[in-house]
Scaffold this active site. Structure first.
Site: not given
Ligand SMILES: Cc1ncc(C[n+]2csc(CCOP(=O)(O)OP(=O)(O)O)c2C)c(N)n1
Length: 726
Positions: A447, A469-471, A474, A516
């Site tokens: 990331e 891909q997913f918050a 991050i 997720h």
């Protein structure tokens, strides 16, 4: 910088026969050496010596004027030889990322001591940052020298943005040749990333090395090894040095050199730069250097260095070594003395000039937080006739497809977005097939690299669209977002805004569980220098995606996974007719998704709900129980925020609920409620209500627990009732 000695210098050289070869050193340059150390033009040696004298005078001047040189600074003392040797190899088509000790490199590139001193003293005319950044934190966007992107002070972090430059150059070189700036003789650009030895141990460095070897990027990592990381010794901090570490990255050429010897450094860097210019693959140079100054003006050597350590380092002072060499080459003593004297005089004069230069004008304080966006008006057809409604995920996909059709410099990368899968939500499906693997490709799970590389890509004119891909994931990329992307425009005084679009699927629905389901807007909104968009329906998604792409600043597009296909009951309205190809919706404009009736408004029996994302659908469902009494604002963009619409709406109703999916305490929603209370104080008939998720560390997996945590229609209904009946 090359060519034969001038007439003047030929006169100064008494003994040409003493230009020798240095066979013993070739083992230091595996892979690239031919059999002799090339003779270096004495002009170059003299130029290096003059600049070394200047660097020494600079350090002495700063030390003698500590009360004037009040902002923290490091000097290059001890590192001069390798820095100058590197600078002398570069062409104006190249890129270089110096670190905070690279003062001599800057002199070698042609920046004047006066220019450096303006930054030292944080003066208004500081060409790099207009008084906003520390000494030797350059950035440069001219055409006469190599370009320098903005430098943060975070050790090692520039490795990712700088490797991103090399990746951007590679894209242009292979696919958009006309957009690539080459040297005057058609030379291909190289990228130099300079850093200290202790910085190599930062984890993010490995992400960049991995990409550099995987993609065979034209980048040289120059590691200046002085054995110290402030007071931490190499022995304490590392199990291997940079050279050994690079050995774990197959395809990374590497070399150790003596960075205190100008000739050796010059010869090595000349060959290495040539090699990378031709072979287009990465190289790591570990240059051993002494540290002959304080760590910084604040962290003094006396605090932690022993006499023995100091005297050992002093033996390798590059200045006397080069002087000795010049004497051996027959340069007249009087000439050297003259060089030393005139350098010192020059520095004294330039320092006095810098001291009296004007301070920055305080009225410029807020300039260049963002570069101006060209998109300020809604245009195109939002609801074309006779078209099917499409889900949000397709609206995003179609927007990206149209962007990529129009802009060959647009590329899309992230985990799983490539051909095989097209995104874990199929949000990038078909794009790699259509545009090719060179424009739409998978990355490793990195990331930091995904986000940080966009700084370099953007600097060379590539327009990256990347996906996290997913918050919930991050966070490894936040360092790059905060340290590099968000500050680049402001701290480069507008020279290097980072044009990037970062797509981030967010939000909870259907048992996604603790990693997720997260919401991240409050975290993002605490960062100044980025924009945050959060659409709640397909038309907005498409129009905002276009505006976000064309915005010359970092924009994060938060895409709610529960709205992607309208699978969550009550979110059918997230689907809308696909807007026309030219439809565009500027950032920062909220919309009224439900209006209250004038009769209720006149009777004072209404309230408004200020919300976004999934909140729009909870609000709409709750409003059905209070026909005509509820007005709903969908913010659509969280920064910049449509404050005008918010304050106007709240003022008309006098009662307001701010609704969010995030955990409530200290959320963006609470901050907004505070601002509303302040601005609309006189028009309010009740305290501003806030409703968010319960204040738990994570969204639990079990769906009963998940819904117990989140706001829902019932919870919103109760708040609306309370407000209306107040
Ligand atoms: C991410 C980060 N952590 C800590 C610091 C504080 N810091 C500044 S310089 C430094 C030592 C760096 O040593 P090295 O990279 O070897 O460079 P040198 O100063 O020795 O030339 C540290 C820890 C920082 N700037 N950034």
């Amino acid at each position: 910088m090359s060519g034969s000695p001038t007439k003047c210098n030929l006169l100064l050289i008494r003994d040409h026969s003493r230009f020798t070869t240095h066979d013993s050193r070739f083992n230091l340059l595996p892979y690239i050496c031919c059999t002799t150390l090339a003779m270096i033009n004495p002009d170059i040696l003299l130029k290096a010596y003059r600049l070394m004298c200047m660097a020494k005078s600079i350090a002495e001047t700063y030390e003698a004027n500590r009360s004037i040189c009040k902002y923290v600074h490091s000097t290059s003392r001890g590192h001069e030889a390798i820095q100058l040797a590197t600078a002398f190899q570069l062409l104006s088509c190249d890129y270089v990322s110096p670190y905070y000790r690279d003062e001599s490199m800057l002199l070698g590139l042609g920046f004047s001591p006066y220019e450096l001193m303006l930054q030292l003293l944080a003066k208004g005319d500081d060409i790099f940052t207009a008084g906003r950044e520390y000494y030797a934190h350059p950035n440069y966007n001219g055409t006469d020298k190599p370009r320098i992107i903005h430098q943060s002070s975070a050790t090692g972090m520039q490795v990712i943005p700088t490797t991103g430059i090399a990746q951007g150059i590679q894209y242009l070189e292979n696919h958009l040749t006309d957009n690539l700036t080459k040297g005057i003789n058609g030379e291909l650009p190289v990228v130099i990333c300079s850093l200290g030895d202790a910085s190599i141990t930062e984890g993010e460095v490995s992400e960049a090395f991995q990409v550099a070897v995987l993609k065979k990027l034209p980048v040289i990592y120059l590691v200046q090894d002085n054995n110290w990381g402030i007071s931490v010794t190499a022995e304490e901090a590392r199990a291997m040095d940079a050279y050994e570490y690079a050995g774990g990255f197959p395809g990374m050429e590497r070399v150790r050199i003596n960075g205190s010897d100008f000739e050796e450094s010059y010869d090595a860097m000349r060959r290495i730069v040539q090699y990378v210019r031709q072979h287009r693959s990465p190289y790591l140079v570990q240059a051993k250097v002494p540290l002959l100054g304080h760590h910084t003006s604040g962290v003094r050597k006396e605090f932690y260095r022993s006499e023995t350590d100091w005297s050992t380092h002093l033996k390798d002072d590059p200045g006397p070594k080069l002087r000795q060499r010049l004497v051996e080459l027959g340069i007249a003593e009087e000439h050297l003395i003259q060089v030393e004297k005139s350098s010192a005089e020059d520095i004294a004069r330039q320092f006095q000039q810098a001291v009296v230069a004007a301070e920055p004008d305080p009225s410029t304080i807020a300039h260049h937080v963002f570069a101006p966006t060209p998109i300020n008006e809604e245009k195109g057809e939002r609801t074309p006739a006779r078209k099917e409604k499409i889900p949000m995920v397709d609206a995003a996909l179609f927007a990206i497809r149209e962007i990529m059709e129009e802009f060959p410099e647009a590329i899309l990368y992230g985990q799983d977005v490539g051909k095989r899968l097209g995104g874990v939500f199929r949000e990038a499906a078909t794009l790699a097939e259509k545009f090719g693997d060179h424009r739409v490709f998978n990355t490793a799970i990195q990331e930091a690299y995904i986000i940080g590389s966009t700084v370099g890509m953007s600097a060379v004119g590539v327009k990256p669209i990347v996906e996290v891909q997913f918050a919930d994931y991050i966070y490894p990329g936040l360092n790059q977002l905060v340290s590099e992307l968000s500050k680049s425009c402001y701290l480069s005084n507008g020279k290097f805004p980072v044009q990037t679009l970062i797509r981030v699927p967010v939000g909870a629905y259907g048992g996604g569980g603790p990693y997720h389901s997260g919401s991240i807007e409050t975290t993002l909104l605490s960062i100044k220098g980025i924009k945050v968009v959060y659409p709640s329906n397909s038309a907005d998604m498409k129009g905002l995606m276009k505006a976000a792409f064309l915005d010359p600043n970092p924009v994060l597009m938060l895409e709610h996974k529960g709205l992607y296909w309208s699978k969550v009951p009550g979110t059918e309205d997230a689907k809308s007719v696909e807007p026309s190809r030219d439809y565009i919706l500027p950032l920062g404009k909220g919309s009224i998704v439900l209006k209250a009736d004038q009769s209720h408004l006149d009777a004072g029996s209404t309230c408004c709900i200020i919300t976004y994302g999934m909140g729009v659908y909870w609000a709409k469902a709750a409003a059905k129980h209070f026909p005509g009494q509820v007005e709903i604002i969908d913010l659509r963009t969280l920064f910049p925020l449509d404050e005008e619409l918010i304050y106007q709406t709240v003022s008309r109703h006098g009662k307001c609920l701010v609704l969010t999916e995030e955990q409530q305490n200290n959320s963006f929603a609470e901050a907004l409620a505070g601002r509303i209370s302040h601005h609309c104080f006189k028009q309010l008939d009740a305290a501003v209500e806030v409703l968010g998720a319960l204040n738990l560390p994570a969204v639990p997996m079990n769906m009963i627990l998940e819904s117990a945590m989140l706001p829902n229609t019932e919870k919103v209904k109760l708040r609306v009732k309370k407000l209306i009946e107040y």
